[in-house]
Design a protein around this motif. Structure first.
Motif, PDB file in Angstrom:
ATOM      1  N   PRO A 115       0.800  -1.227   0.000  1.00  0.00           N
ATOM      2  CA  PRO A 115       0.000   0.000   0.000  1.00  0.00           C
ATOM      3  C   PRO A 115       0.836   1.282   0.000  1.00  0.00           C
ATOM      4  N   GLU A 116       2.051   1.223   0.516  1.00  0.00           N
ATOM      5  CA  GLU A 116       2.906   2.407   0.522  1.00  0.00           C
ATOM      6  C   GLU A 116       3.592   2.614  -0.826  1.00  0.00           C
ATOM      7  N   GLY A 117       3.540   1.613  -1.680  1.00  0.00           N
ATOM      8  CA  GLY A 117       4.008   1.743  -3.048  1.00  0.00           C
ATOM      9  C   GLY A 117       5.495   1.705  -3.294  1.00  0.00           C
TER      10      GLY A 117
END
Length: 84
Positions: free
Chosen positions: A64-66
């Motif tokens: 999710p933080e990429g």
């Protein structure tokens, strides 16, 4: 990300020499690992190999933080009953 269970097996690193790429060597290695460990679900964190894992039909998951490597998980296997 789906639960892959305790019977998982991580492919930590796989690389095919540049001169040998495009000959399905990596695909064959992964297929042999899957055959050798039919009771395990394989997964791998990709480092510059996203196209390879996607071509195998593995599902991609991104953090999710990429700013992490992509996670690829082997599809669940369909076991066909043998016909007698």
């Amino acid at each position: 990300m789906p639960t892959i269970g305790p019977d998982r097996l991580e492919i930590q690193f796989i690389e095919v020499a540049l001169a040998a790429r495009g000959r399905k060597i990596g695909t064959q290695v992964v297929q042999m690992l899957a055959e050798r460990h039919p009771d395990r679900r394989l997964f791998a964190y990709s480092q510059d190999g996203d196209r390879f894992w996607a071509r195998l039909g593995w599902e991609r998951f991104d953090h999710p933080e990429g700013d992490w490597r992509s996670l690829f998980i082997q599809p669940t296997r369909v076991v066909l009953a043998s016909q007698s």
